[in-house]
Design a protein around this motif. Structure first.
Motif, short mmCIF file in Angstrom:
data_model
loop_
_atom_site.label_atom_id
_atom_site.label_comp_id
_atom_site.label_asym_id
_atom_site.label_seq_id
_atom_site.Cartn_x
_atom_site.Cartn_y
_atom_site.Cartn_z
N ILE A 41 0.84 -1.21 0.00
CA ILE A 41 0.00 0.00 0.00
C ILE A 41 0.87 1.25 0.00
O ILE A 41 0.64 2.20 -0.76
CB ILE A 41 -0.93 0.01 1.23
N ALA A 42 1.89 1.26 0.85
CA ALA A 42 2.77 2.44 0.93
C ALA A 42 3.47 2.70 -0.39
O ALA A 42 3.58 3.84 -0.85
CB ALA A 42 3.79 2.24 2.05
N GLY A 43 3.93 1.64 -1.03
CA GLY A 43 4.60 1.81 -2.31
C GLY A 43 3.67 2.41 -3.36
O GLY A 43 4.07 3.29 -4.13
N GLN A 44 2.44 1.94 -3.38
CA GLN A 44 1.49 2.48 -4.36
C GLN A 44 1.20 3.96 -4.09
O GLN A 44 0.96 4.74 -5.02
CB GLN A 44 0.17 1.69 -4.36
N GLY A 45 1.24 4.35 -2.83
CA GLY A 45 0.98 5.74 -2.50
C GLY A 45 2.01 6.71 -3.05
O GLY A 45 1.73 7.91 -3.17
N THR A 46 3.19 6.20 -3.41
CA THR A 46 4.22 7.10 -3.93
C THR A 46 3.83 7.71 -5.27
O THR A 46 4.32 8.78 -5.63
CB THR A 46 5.57 6.36 -4.09
N LEU A 47 2.92 7.06 -6.00
CA LEU A 47 2.52 7.66 -7.29
C LEU A 47 1.74 8.95 -7.05
O LEU A 47 1.90 9.93 -7.79
CB LEU A 47 1.73 6.65 -8.13
N ALA A 48 0.88 8.96 -6.04
CA ALA A 48 0.14 10.18 -5.72
C ALA A 48 1.06 11.24 -5.13
O ALA A 48 0.88 12.44 -5.37
CB ALA A 48 -1.00 9.87 -4.75
N GLN A 49 2.05 10.81 -4.35
CA GLN A 49 3.02 11.75 -3.81
C GLN A 49 3.72 12.48 -4.95
O GLN A 49 3.83 13.71 -4.96
CB GLN A 49 4.04 11.03 -2.94
N GLU A 50 4.18 11.74 -5.94
CA GLU A 50 4.85 12.35 -7.09
C GLU A 50 3.91 13.26 -7.87
O GLU A 50 4.30 14.34 -8.31
CB GLU A 50 5.38 11.25 -8.01
N LEU A 51 2.68 12.80 -8.06
CA LEU A 51 1.70 13.57 -8.82
C LEU A 51 1.46 14.93 -8.17
O LEU A 51 1.47 15.98 -8.85
CB LEU A 51 0.39 12.79 -8.90
N ILE A 52 1.26 14.94 -6.86
CA ILE A 52 1.00 16.20 -6.15
C ILE A 52 2.24 17.08 -6.11
O ILE A 52 2.16 18.31 -6.24
CB ILE A 52 0.46 15.90 -4.74
N GLU A 53 3.41 16.46 -5.96
CA GLU A 53 4.65 17.24 -5.98
C GLU A 53 4.82 17.96 -7.31
O GLU A 53 5.31 19.10 -7.36
CB GLU A 53 5.85 16.32 -5.72
N GLU A 54 4.42 17.34 -8.41
CA GLU A 54 4.60 17.93 -9.73
C GLU A 54 3.45 18.84 -10.13
O GLU A 54 3.66 19.93 -10.67
CB GLU A 54 4.77 16.84 -10.79
N ALA A 55 2.22 18.43 -9.89
CA ALA A 55 1.05 19.19 -10.33
C ALA A 55 0.63 20.26 -9.34
O ALA A 55 -0.07 21.21 -9.70
CB ALA A 55 -0.12 18.25 -10.59
N GLY A 56 1.01 20.10 -8.08
CA GLY A 56 0.56 21.02 -7.04
C GLY A 56 -0.70 20.52 -6.39
O GLY A 56 -1.20 19.43 -6.70
N PRO A 57 -1.27 21.28 -5.47
CA PRO A 57 -2.48 20.85 -4.76
C PRO A 57 -3.61 20.52 -5.72
O PRO A 57 -3.79 21.16 -6.76
CB PRO A 57 -2.83 22.08 -3.90
N LEU A 58 -4.38 19.49 -5.37
CA LEU A 58 -5.48 19.02 -6.20
C LEU A 58 -6.80 19.20 -5.47
O LEU A 58 -6.87 19.11 -4.25
CB LEU A 58 -5.30 17.54 -6.54
N ASP A 59 -7.85 19.43 -6.25
CA ASP A 59 -9.20 19.47 -5.68
C ASP A 59 -9.78 18.07 -5.62
O ASP A 59 -10.54 17.75 -4.70
CB ASP A 59 -10.11 20.35 -6.53
N VAL A 60 -9.43 17.25 -6.61
CA VAL A 60 -9.96 15.89 -6.71
C VAL A 60 -8.84 14.97 -7.19
O VAL A 60 -8.04 15.36 -8.06
CB VAL A 60 -11.14 15.80 -7.70
N LEU A 61 -8.77 13.77 -6.65
CA LEU A 61 -7.87 12.75 -7.13
C LEU A 61 -8.69 11.49 -7.40
O LEU A 61 -9.38 11.00 -6.51
CB LEU A 61 -6.77 12.44 -6.10
N VAL A 62 -8.63 10.98 -8.63
CA VAL A 62 -9.43 9.83 -9.02
C VAL A 62 -8.48 8.67 -9.30
O VAL A 62 -7.58 8.79 -10.14
CB VAL A 62 -10.30 10.12 -10.25
N ALA A 63 -8.68 7.55 -8.59
CA ALA A 63 -7.80 6.39 -8.71
C ALA A 63 -8.60 5.15 -9.08
O ALA A 63 -9.82 5.11 -8.94
CB ALA A 63 -7.06 6.16 -7.38
N CYS A 64 -7.88 4.15 -9.57
CA CYS A 64 -8.50 2.89 -9.96
C CYS A 64 -8.64 1.98 -8.73
O CYS A 64 -7.84 2.06 -7.80
CB CYS A 64 -7.65 2.19 -11.02
#
Length: 337
Positions: free
Chosen positions: A170-193
């Protein structure tokens, strides 16, 4: 994307692993740095115009092994001691976790055995074997893979690394969202599979820590809405193996670890149909020049078909994988032409 796993075996792993936190995600990011790809965050003016939102697509179809699963697999195996790793690892998977475990094991120089359904995409079976893992096939509708796995693992003392209900996965999978937010900035919505919940749970942990106020939404196949049922009833619901082209999300139940995080951190769970997945595959191929498997389209299908309120919002969308047989891809996409 999210593979299936026998509930008893999942619960056993959960008891040994404990519930993950964002601190585990941060540690995972350190473990996989320089090993896993930091996949690109892509944008599309066509998608933005269609939805009235600013969309940021995290392209995990370009990850090592062709899917986000490599993150959790490598993190979980590398966290084991050398003595434990030397005895080998075993897992159950319809494909993406199988390839991830096989590749991570190859990189770490240890043996891996994967129990895979015989009807898994041929490309996924071939790739798993190509990474050096021993593949044992079974019938997902009639055989007990838990018993089969126990017979294989116990004599050799192999460690079971389940596809989703494991702290380090689970922790490893969470790194994709960490990278996404680091690059895109704060998000209003995050949609995952969503299949077994590893990706969704890990992303929810990262979003809660790095983008407070972000609504996290999971998307699963219409034919396999065990996650949605569980979310709305407040208890884990088990269903028969669903019949859907999203083979990576043919899970029958969430894990106890993933469910607890989803209950606490996720705003909603939606479903999409197989035809909507095919339409989304075609969109990615035509407009963004991306090869995406059906499971990898779950989150995007919900956004592009207007199932999520995204107008005037900054939205992260996970593309979870691109492992699809080319013949199957051509057949599915050609049918919509």
């Amino acid at each position: 994307m999210q593979d299936t796993m026998p509930e008893q075996a999942e619960t056993t792993m959960a008891a040994r692993s404990g519930a993950p936190t964002f601190a585990d995600v941060a540690r995972a990011a350190e473990r996989i740095a320089g090993i896993a790809h930091r996949t690109p965050v892509l944008t599309s003016r066509t998608a933005d115009a269609r939805t009235g939102a600013k969309l940021f697509f995290k392209a995990e179809n370009l990850q090592r092994g062709g899917a986000f699963k490599f993150r959790g697999a490598y993190n979980a195996i590398s966290a084991l001691s050398e003595a434990v790793r030397a005895r080998g690892v075993l897992s159950f998977s319809s494909g993406n976790h199988a390839q991830a475990i096989a590749l991570a094991s190859q990189l770490l120089g240890i043996p891996a055995t994967i129990v895979m359904p015989g009807d898994a995409p041929a490309a996924k079976i071939a790739a798993t074997r190509g990474y050096g893992a021993e593949v044992v096939l079974y019938d997902r509708y009639t055989q007990d893979r838990e018993a089969l796995g126990r017979e294989l693992a116990e004599p050799k003392g192999m460690t079971l690394i389940p596809p989703f209900n494991h702290r380090d996965v689970i922790a490893g999978q969470g790194t994709l969202a960490q990278e996404l937010i680091e690059e895109a900035g704060p998000l209003d919505v995050l949609v995952a599979c969503l299949g077994g919940g590893g990706q969704l749970a890990g992303c929810a942990l990262a979003a809660a820590a790095l983008s407070p106020g972000c609504r996290v939404i999971g998307v699963e196949p219409e034919a396999g809405n065990d996650g949605q049922q569980s979310f709305r009833t407040g208890r884990i619901v088990t269903i028969p193996v669903p019949r859907t082209i999203a083979d990576g999300a043919q899970s029958t139940a969430l894990g106890d670890l993933t469910f607890a995080i989803i209950q606490r951190e996720v705003a909603d769970i939606l479903t999409v149909s197989d035809p909507q997945l095919v339409e989304t595959m075609r969109f990615f191929a035509e407009r963004m020049k991306l090869l995406v498997e059906p499971t990898g389209c779950l989150a995007a299908a919900a956004v592009l078909h207007g199932l999520v309120d995204v107008k005037d919002k900054r939205v992260g969308v996970v593309i979870s994988g691109g492992n699809v047989d080319l013949a199957t891809f051509a057949q599915l996409v050609g049918e919509t032409a």
